[in-house]
Design a protein around this motif. Structure first.
Motif, PDB file in Angstrom:
ATOM      1  N   PRO A 137       0.708  -1.091   0.092  1.00  0.00           N
ATOM      2  CA  PRO A 137       0.022  -0.119   0.040  1.00  0.00           C
ATOM      3  C   PRO A 137       0.963   1.184   0.022  1.00  0.00           C
ATOM      4  CG  PRO A 137      -0.664  -1.607   1.695  1.00  0.00           C
ATOM      5  CD  PRO A 137       0.593  -2.165   1.157  1.00  0.00           C
ATOM      6  N   THR A 138       1.945   1.309   0.584  1.00  0.00           N
ATOM      7  CA  THR A 138       2.977   2.401   0.816  1.00  0.00           C
ATOM      8  C   THR A 138       3.408   2.760  -0.450  1.00  0.00           C
ATOM      9  OG1 THR A 138       3.420   1.970   3.223  1.00  0.00           O
ATOM     10  CG2 THR A 138       5.011   3.619   1.800  1.00  0.00           C
ATOM     11  N   VAL A 178       2.157   2.326  -3.380  1.00  0.00           N
ATOM     12  CA  VAL A 178       1.058   2.959  -4.250  1.00  0.00           C
ATOM     13  C   VAL A 178       0.657   4.181  -3.820  1.00  0.00           C
ATOM     14  CG1 VAL A 178      -1.450   2.627  -5.090  1.00  0.00           C
ATOM     15  CG2 VAL A 178      -0.242   0.661  -4.567  1.00  0.00           C
ATOM     16  N   THR A 179       0.695   4.525  -2.386  1.00  0.00           N
ATOM     17  CA  THR A 179       0.700   5.887  -1.979  1.00  0.00           C
ATOM     18  C   THR A 179       1.742   7.041  -2.572  1.00  0.00           C
ATOM     19  OG1 THR A 179      -0.462   4.992   0.267  1.00  0.00           O
ATOM     20  CG2 THR A 179       0.478   7.155   0.331  1.00  0.00           C
ATOM     21  N   ALA A 215      -4.806   5.993  -7.875  1.00  0.00           N
ATOM     22  CA  ALA A 215      -3.746   5.659  -6.672  1.00  0.00           C
ATOM     23  C   ALA A 215      -4.342   5.541  -5.256  1.00  0.00           C
ATOM     24  CB  ALA A 215      -2.558   6.277  -7.114  1.00  0.00           C
ATOM     25  N   ASP A 216      -5.003   6.764  -5.146  1.00  0.00           N
ATOM     26  CA  ASP A 216      -5.614   7.232  -3.735  1.00  0.00           C
ATOM     27  C   ASP A 216      -6.378   5.964  -3.337  1.00  0.00           C
ATOM     28  OD1 ASP A 216      -5.864   8.583  -1.445  1.00  0.00           O
ATOM     29  OD2 ASP A 216      -7.706   9.131  -2.081  1.00  0.00           O
ATOM     30  N   ASP A 261      -4.462   2.419  -3.039  1.00  0.00           N
ATOM     31  CA  ASP A 261      -3.685   2.152  -1.829  1.00  0.00           C
ATOM     32  C   ASP A 261      -4.338   1.454  -0.677  1.00  0.00           C
ATOM     33  OD1 ASP A 261      -4.800   4.325  -0.967  1.00  0.00           O
ATOM     34  OD2 ASP A 261      -2.925   5.479  -0.797  1.00  0.00           O
ATOM     35  N   ASP A 297      -1.761   7.969   4.311  1.00  0.00           N
ATOM     36  CA  ASP A 297      -2.571   8.143   3.350  1.00  0.00           C
ATOM     37  C   ASP A 297      -3.026   9.390   3.622  1.00  0.00           C
ATOM     38  OD1 ASP A 297      -4.224   7.252   1.229  1.00  0.00           O
ATOM     39  OD2 ASP A 297      -5.961   7.334   2.606  1.00  0.00           O
TER      40      ASP A 297
END
Length: 229
Positions: free
Chosen positions: A52-53, A55-56, A90-91, A94, A112
């Motif tokens: 996830p990080t 993607v963030t 992307a938001d 993630d 996030d």
């Protein structure tokens, strides 16, 4: 901690717990479709072991690119709008990766939230560079920040729900940034000087919706905390 991949119903229940009890399965059809699409994207990325990080970080970098490309002659605002769209995807992804692969953490939630505020600041800088008055841009940014700050403080004070879904939420800001840049690009093709006026109108819409949304949220927070006391 990495865990098994969640199916849609499990994902929706987990997502609701992380968003003040708002169940995506009961959302309006467009919202439900968007969230389900995010789930499938998050599921695939989770299977590929994308964090996830990561993607963030990609989303933040896309946002930082908006003011850099928006000032290009002719196609700048269009490119900026494209980056806003990709950053908003992307938001959504993630969080979807984190929930679908059972990797949600409190630290990730903080990352996030910070990424969202940095991204919105970059979009507003693009508005300013395209000709929107600095005071108006700053007002829109401050009101949006207050919206999120009030909700965070109210939650810390004991508000268990999200308070209210206002007209000034994050999706609204995404739409205003996206449409504002597109319209600035279109009007700029007709007459270059029109782009500044168009982006000024978009900034005004941002500030007005942020202000009205803040008022809605404050009223909801007051009611929630009074009832909880």
């Amino acid at each position: 901690m990495v865990g098994r991949q969640l199916n849609w119903d499990q994902y929706a229940s987990a997502w609701a717990r992380l968003h003040g009890g708002f169940d995506p399965r009961s959302a309006a059809p467009p919202v439900r479709a968007w969230l389900r699409l995010a789930y499938h994207g998050g599921y695939v990325l989770g299977r590929l072991r994308v964090t996830p990080t990561a993607v963030t970080v990609v989303g933040v970098l896309l946002c930082f690119g908006v003011p850099l490309v928006a000032i290009r002659p002719q196609d700048g605002p269009f490119l900026g709008a494209l980056l806003v769209l990709l950053a908003s995807v992307a938001d959504s992804l993630d969080g979807a990766v984190a929930v679908a692969s059972n990797r949600t953490t409190r630290l990730g939630y903080v990352y996030d939230s910070v990424a969202d505020r940095l991204g919105e600041a970059a979009w507003l800088v693009a508005f300013w560079l395209l000709g929107a008055p600095g005071a108006l841009v700053a007002a829109g940014g401050a009101l949006s920040w207050l919206h999120e700050y009030v909700r965070a403080r109210a939650t810390s004070a004991g508000m268990r729900e999200i308070g209210a879904v206002t007209v000034g939420e994050r999706p609204t800001r995404v739409v205003v940034a996206l449409v504002g840049l597109l319209l600035a690009g279109l009007t700029g093709l007709i007459e270059p000087d029109l782009a500044a006026g168009t982006i000024t109108m978009a900034s005004a819409v941002w500030a007005l919706l942020a202000g009205f949304g803040l008022g809605q949220l404050l009223a909801a927070v007051r009611g929630a905390l009074i009832n909880a006391s």
